[in-house]
Design a protein around this motif. Structure first.
Motif, PDB file in Angstrom:
ATOM      1  N   GLY A 129       7.411  16.411   4.366  1.00 50.44           N
ATOM      2  CA  GLY A 129       6.084  15.977   4.835  1.00 50.44           C
ATOM      3  C   GLY A 129       6.191  14.719   5.678  1.00 50.44           C
ATOM      4  N   GLY A 130       5.346  13.766   5.370  1.00 50.17           N
ATOM      5  CA  GLY A 130       5.233  12.558   6.197  1.00 50.17           C
ATOM      6  C   GLY A 130       6.521  11.810   6.419  1.00 50.17           C
ATOM      7  N   LEU A 131       7.288  11.588   5.352  1.00 49.54           N
ATOM      8  CA  LEU A 131       8.537  10.830   5.452  1.00 49.54           C
ATOM      9  C   LEU A 131       9.518  11.491   6.412  1.00 49.54           C
TER      10      LEU A 131
ATOM     11  N   ASN B  88       3.286   2.655  10.209  1.00 48.44           N
ATOM     12  CA  ASN B  88       3.823   3.890  10.792  1.00 48.44           C
ATOM     13  C   ASN B  88       3.201   4.192  12.155  1.00 48.44           C
TER      14      ASN B  88
ATOM     15  N   GLY C 172       0.044   7.597   5.540  1.00 48.75           N
ATOM     16  CA  GLY C 172      -0.470   8.791   6.199  1.00 48.75           C
ATOM     17  C   GLY C 172      -0.051   8.724   7.656  1.00 48.75           C
ATOM     18  N   THR C 173       0.211   9.870   8.269  1.00 53.23           N
ATOM     19  CA  THR C 173       0.497   9.909   9.707  1.00 53.23           C
ATOM     20  C   THR C 173      -0.311  11.026  10.369  1.00 53.23           C
TER      21      THR C 173
ATOM     22  N   ASP D 131       7.852  16.594  -2.623  1.00 52.06           N
ATOM     23  CA  ASP D 131       7.343  15.451  -1.853  1.00 52.06           C
ATOM     24  C   ASP D 131       6.836  14.437  -2.864  1.00 52.06           C
TER      25      ASP D 131
ATOM     26  N   ASP E  77      13.573   5.318   2.641  1.00 47.29           N
ATOM     27  CA  ASP E  77      13.326   5.393   1.220  1.00 47.29           C
ATOM     28  C   ASP E  77      14.629   5.197   0.448  1.00 47.29           C
TER      29      ASP E  77
ATOM     30  N   TYR F 258      -3.149  13.170  -5.663  1.00 46.71           N
ATOM     31  CA  TYR F 258      -3.650  11.889  -5.119  1.00 46.71           C
ATOM     32  C   TYR F 258      -4.261  12.057  -3.735  1.00 46.71           C
ATOM     33  N   LYS F 259      -3.894  13.154  -3.040  1.00 44.93           N
ATOM     34  CA  LYS F 259      -4.482  13.414  -1.708  1.00 44.93           C
ATOM     35  C   LYS F 259      -5.848  14.102  -1.855  1.00 44.93           C
TER      36      LYS F 259
ATOM     37  N   HIS G   6       8.231   4.074   0.886  1.00 44.93           N
ATOM     38  CA  HIS G   6       7.170   4.967   1.378  1.00 44.93           C
ATOM     39  C   HIS G   6       6.145   5.324   0.316  1.00 44.93           C
ATOM     40  N   THR G   7       6.324   4.842  -0.916  1.00 41.05           N
ATOM     41  CA  THR G   7       5.348   5.234  -1.923  1.00 41.05           C
ATOM     42  C   THR G   7       5.377   4.295  -3.129  1.00 41.05           C
TER      43      THR G   7
ATOM     44  N   VAL H  16       4.884   0.791   4.849  1.00 42.44           N
ATOM     45  CA  VAL H  16       4.596   1.593   6.034  1.00 42.44           C
ATOM     46  C   VAL H  16       3.155   1.502   6.539  1.00 42.44           C
TER      47      VAL H  16
ATOM     48  N   GLU I 296      -2.087   6.535  -0.966  1.00 44.95           N
ATOM     49  CA  GLU I 296      -1.440   7.053   0.241  1.00 44.95           C
ATOM     50  C   GLU I 296      -0.846   5.860   0.997  1.00 44.95           C
ATOM     51  N   ALA I 297       0.443   5.730   0.979  1.00 43.81           N
ATOM     52  CA  ALA I 297       1.083   4.545   1.562  1.00 43.81           C
ATOM     53  C   ALA I 297       0.596   4.300   2.982  1.00 43.81           C
TER      54      ALA I 297
ATOM     55  N   LEU J 182       8.077  11.412  10.018  1.00 38.78           N
ATOM     56  CA  LEU J 182       8.175  10.051  10.543  1.00 38.78           C
ATOM     57  C   LEU J 182       9.559   9.812  11.125  1.00 38.78           C
TER      58      LEU J 182
HETATM   59  N1  LIG Z   1       7.698   9.971   0.300  1.00 37.78           N
HETATM   60  N2  LIG Z   1       6.835   9.563   0.794  1.00 37.78           N
HETATM   61  N3  LIG Z   1       5.958   9.095   1.267  1.00 37.78           N
HETATM   62  C1  LIG Z   1       5.109   9.414   2.332  1.00 37.78           C
HETATM   63  C2  LIG Z   1       4.953  10.940   2.506  1.00 37.78           C
HETATM   64  N4  LIG Z   1       4.519  11.600   1.388  1.00 37.78           N
HETATM   65  O1  LIG Z   1       6.119  11.525   2.915  1.00 37.78           O
HETATM   66  O2  LIG Z   1       5.710   8.856   3.497  1.00 37.78           O
HETATM   67  C3  LIG Z   1       4.895   8.888   4.644  1.00 37.78           C
HETATM   68  C4  LIG Z   1       5.676   8.252   5.761  1.00 37.78           C
HETATM   69  O3  LIG Z   1       5.827   6.895   5.560  1.00 37.78           O
HETATM   70  C5  LIG Z   1       3.565   8.148   4.418  1.00 37.78           C
HETATM   71  O4  LIG Z   1       2.779   8.263   5.563  1.00 37.78           O
HETATM   72  C6  LIG Z   1       2.847   8.768   3.228  1.00 37.78           C
HETATM   73  O5  LIG Z   1       1.691   8.015   2.965  1.00 37.78           O
HETATM   74  C7  LIG Z   1       3.775   8.741   2.019  1.00 37.78           C
HETATM   75  O6  LIG Z   1       3.165   9.369   0.926  1.00 37.78           O
END
Ligand SMILES: [N-]=[N+]=N[C@]1([C@H](N)O)O[C@H](CO)[C@@H](O)[C@H](O)[C@H]1O
Length: 824
Positions: free
Chosen positions: A125-127, A473, A664-665, A278, A327, A562-563, A365-366, A444, A661-662, A130
């Motif tokens: 996902g986000g990580l 981010n 979100g992107t 995730d 991370d 949490y989302k 990241h969290t 982030v 949510e640290a 990113l």
């Molecule tokens: N692992 N992790 N963390 C996250 C996402 N789930 O991948 O990293 C993303 C990238 O930093 C953040 O945007 C997101 O809020 C955070 O929950």
């Protein structure tokens, strides 16, 4: 204003020449010809044509950086969620229009050919995404940089729905190979595991020798990363695991036919598949081995490159190398660098530690406790005996030299800061190790970085003021605007220089047009046309008919409590109930669009997916509500699907519980493409509201302090259940068989989780959310106000360009300067 200078140099190639090159590769590289070639073959032929530019770029960049003995950053990440590469490479080389024309002349739609490429889904996902945006920005900013990761044979699972339930299918991205990767056997490394450590005493001193129980080969695959403009082309190096000896003849000859294979099978499993979790710590030995495998291979690769240039004069090592930990997943790289410097290079512990700390930096990241990695000490001791010794030593010196000095005699703080957790059978805290072993630690998004300092590592922050930073981010506007939203790009280029994908702040030139009715019409016409396109995608994927005139209300992200996708579901059920009670209930038709994968072992997440699908089935086929609501759950949400959906979105749902949510992107991508954010004051939503203006987003719910207060007062979800008639009605609906005819209670797991526990305070935020959704309905029906707000969002969010994030890392953490690759 139009026709201003464009950034992407147009390779001096004509459409005719491009066609000839593609046909040349069709015949000589793929061994087929025009009349016979499949779309997949045409895709490969275009890739081979584009690679002529790319490989030249790789060599030009590598020669320039090597020639200048450049300082470089090495971005260690267990995930790179790349998606498809063709369109991005064509865009960044300025070849897209040319290729589009050429393929049209050859009788094809380039967009169709692009569909042949599977997503490179090597992330959750986000990580992971990113990391992919970041390496695009590093190349675009001409920074010497290498991404390091694992060459998973199978990326994130493919999601299918069977009777509304998620089913996982293996991902086969490399089934027919990938034209975008090059194998580099000449740079293979050997990685050691298990075994024991011997202390060798000689010349009055002693040193450690690790006798591994198993070794395996790490084979590098390079994926060129083309910077926007095509000047610099960096590399993403992904490691594949292979057995040291493919087949053990001795075992074979002694009758161990199958066993002869064991070693190779076991070795290959290391890079076989991405762990699909995730935000949860897998805790499996294979996962630890994955983390060590790519960390050790990457460190060895950095050392090989350094030794080739500087022999064993390590005085320059920290000046030339920065290592970023995405991370804690690569945190084992810290004791690995210590092992190499002390055991292999014979550098003193103190000097080696100084070098290690200067070299590493760590991104958190969290804050979710279940995501903070802890490995059983016994497991590390078994798999990596020398590293456990080194971690003990790092910890002992840290507690004695730094913690004891600051807090003399305070065992409580020692226990809290120790890298080794004594409770629950001795665990190694990878977060503490990452902080102790790094010179910089960042969160982030601003609120997240503040919470990292205040709640996660308060004492560490006190110990090292200045070590904890924030780098909010960002996302690459090349993929997430220029490439995925060509209609908006064309409109923008009528008013803004063509190099806006490189200088996103130029979009502020659109602000004065926010109230211009002609521009408003053009802007919303773009959105509507994108929605018309996506109506077809929805039909194709879910067989649901929706109207592009409805509000496209989008929640796309991993499925996690949490989302709060279940908060979205409760509101949909409430709307549906209002329409059943009063079919003339006054609302603008709305399509609720979900995209979300749940980790295979995450029970409640899968129950929420099931509940959304069952409610969707009922709502979408209920003539009483006259299509006023449609609910669509898109299967197999991934990067390439996001690229189609985001340009068509009106509402961006960012409804996590504040503080969870640290960053979100997805919120950034949706807002830049003109979707209005419906969100809590969480992660980067706060900074989006700051940049776009409070009046151009819709905020609801408790903020972080209110959440903490509510929790401290003792949160009782039952109170909200009992005191909100609508909320109680829709929750009780989940117990019935209304959505699951003949099977009452099939959706009750979601209800009971909320009424009895509700760990993410869905019920507490429900009414505020429902009111905010009414605001969205009203705002949308005020076409001028909506268009104005959407335009302001597109014009005001340059801060969320990942180029800005990377420039922050380069300035505040990596001390890294750009080096433009020599032209031809
Ligand atoms: N692992 N992790 N963390 C996250 C996402 N789930 O991948 O990293 C993303 C990238 O930093 C953040 O945007 C997101 O809020 C955070 O929950």
């Amino acid at each position: 204003m139009s026709g201003k200078k464009s950034a992407a140099p147009k390779p001096d190639m004509t459409v005719k020449q491009f066609k000839e090159t593609v046909i040349k590769h069709l015949r000589s590289t793929l061994g087929t010809y025009e009349e016979k070639a499949s779309k997949q073959a045409w895709n490969q032929a275009i890739a081979a044509s584009v690679n002529e530019f790319i490989f030249d770029g790789v060599s030009r960049t590598r020669k320039t950086h090597a020639g200048k003995d450049a300082r470089a950053v090495h971005y260690l990440s267990l995930e790179f969620l790349m998606g498809r590469l063709m369109s991005n490479n064509l865009q960044n080389l300025g070849l897209y229009e040319l290729a589009d024309k050429a393929m049209k002349e050859l009788g094809f739609e380039l967009a169709d050919i692009l569909e042949e490429e599977p997503d490179m889904a090597l992330g959750n996902g986000g990580l992971g995404r990113l990391a992919a945006c970041f390496i695009d920005s590093m190349a675009t900013l001409a920074l010497p940089a290498i991404g390091y990761g694992i060459h998973y044979e199978h990326g994130l699972f493919r999601q299918e729905f069977f009777k509304g339930r998620q089913v996982e299918r293996p991902d086969q991205w490399r089934e027919f190979g990938s034209p975008w990767e090059i194998c580099r056997p000449e740079s293979e490394q050997v990685v050691k595991l298990y075994g024991y450590v011997e202390t060798v005493y000689e010349n009055g001193g002693s040193h450690k020798v690790w006798h591994p129980g198993r070794t395996m080969r790490a084979i590098p695959w390079d994926i060129p990363i083309v910077g926007y403009g095509g000047h610099n082309v960096n590399v993403l190096r992904l490691w594949e695991s292979r057995a040291d000896k493919f087949f053990d003849w001795d075992v074979f000859n002694s009758g161990g036919y199958v066993d002869a294979y064991t070693e190779s099978v076991q070795a290959e499993t290391v890079s076989k598949v991405l762990y699909p979790n995730d935000e949860t710590d897998a805790g499996k030995e294979l996962r630890l081995i994955q983390q060590y495998f790519f960390s050790a291979a990457s460190i060895a690769d950095v050392m090989r490159r350094f030794r080739n240039a500087h022999g064993n004069d390590f005085s320059k090592f920290t000046a030339l190398n920065a290592l970023q930990l995405n991370d804690t997943h690569p945190a084992i790289a810290i004791p690995e660098l210590m092992r190499v410097l002390v055991d292999e290079e014979g550098i003193s512990w103190a000097e080696a530690w100084k070098m290690t700390r200067e070299t590493f930096s760590y991104t958190n990241h969290t804050l979710l406790p279940e995501a903070l990695e802890k490995w059983p000490l016994r497991m590390i001791q078994h798999v990596l005996p020398r590293h456990m010794e080194i971690i003990f030593e790092i910890n002992a010196r840290f507690l004695k030299d730094e913690v004891e000095t600051k807090w003399p005699g305070n065992d409580g703080i020692k226990r809290k800061l120790s890298i080794i957790e004594e409770a629950n059978g001795q665990m190694v805290r990878m977060g503490n190790l990452s902080v102790v072993g790094s010179h910089a630690v960042n969160g982030v998004a601003q609120i997240h970085s503040d919470l990292v300092k205040k709640d996660l590592f308060p004492e560490m922050n006190e110990l090292w003021p200045g070590k904890f930073l924030n780098v909010t981010n960002g996302i690459t506007p090349r993929r997430w605007m220029k490439a995925c939203n060509p209609r908006l790009s064309t409109l923008i280029e009528k008013h803004v220089d063509a190099d806006w994908p490189r200088y996103l702040e130029k979009l502020t030139a659109l602000k004065p047009l926010a109230d211009d009715s002609k521009f408003q019409k053009e802007y919303m016409a773009v959105k509507h046309a994108n929605k018309e396109d996506f109506v077809k995608v929805i039909k194709e994927l879910t067989d649901v008919d929706v109207s592009a005139d409805a509000i496209f209300d989008v929640q796309i992200k991993r499925l996690h409590e949490y989302k709060r996708q279940h908060l979205n579901l409760l509101y949909i059920m409430a709307l549906y109930r209002r329409l059943l009670i009063n079919p003339d209930y006054d609302m603008h038709p709305r399509v609720f669009i979900f995209g979300a994968k749940a980790a295979p072992g995450y029970y409640l997440a899968k129950e929420i997916i099931f509940a959304i699908n069952k409610v969707a089935e009922k709502v979408n086929n209920d003539p009483r509500i006259k299509d006023k609501i449609k609910v669509v759950f898109l299967p197999n949400y991934r990067v390439s699907l996001a690229e189609k959906l985001i340009p068509a979105a009106d509402v961006s749902q960012q409804i996590s519980l504040a503080g969870k949510e640290a960053s979100g992107t997805g919120n950034m991508k949706l807002a830049l493409n003109g979707a209005i954010t419906l969100g809590t004051l969480d992660g980067a939503n706060i900074e989006i509201a700051e940049e776009a203006g409070e009046e151009n987003v819709v905020i609801f719910g408790m903020d972080v302090d209110e959440v903490v207060e509510t929790r401290e007062q003792g949160y009782n979800p039952g109170h909200y259940y009992q005191n909100n008639e609508e909320l109680k009605a829709v929750l009780d609906w989940l117990d019935s068989d209304f959505f699951t005819p003949g099977e009452p209670g099939l959706l009750s797991a979601v209800k009971h989780n909320l009424v009895d526990h509700d760990p993410y305070m869905v019920l507490a935020d429900y009414q505020s959310y429902s009111d905010a959704q009414s605001k969205i309905d009203a705002l949308y029906r005020d076409k001028k106000a909506w268009a104005r707000a959407a335009i302001i969002n597109t014009a005001s969010l340059a801060k969320f360009n990942s180029d800005r994030s990377i420039q922050d890392y380069a300035d505040t953490i990596w001390n890294l300067k750009p080096i433009k690759a020599a032209a031809k």
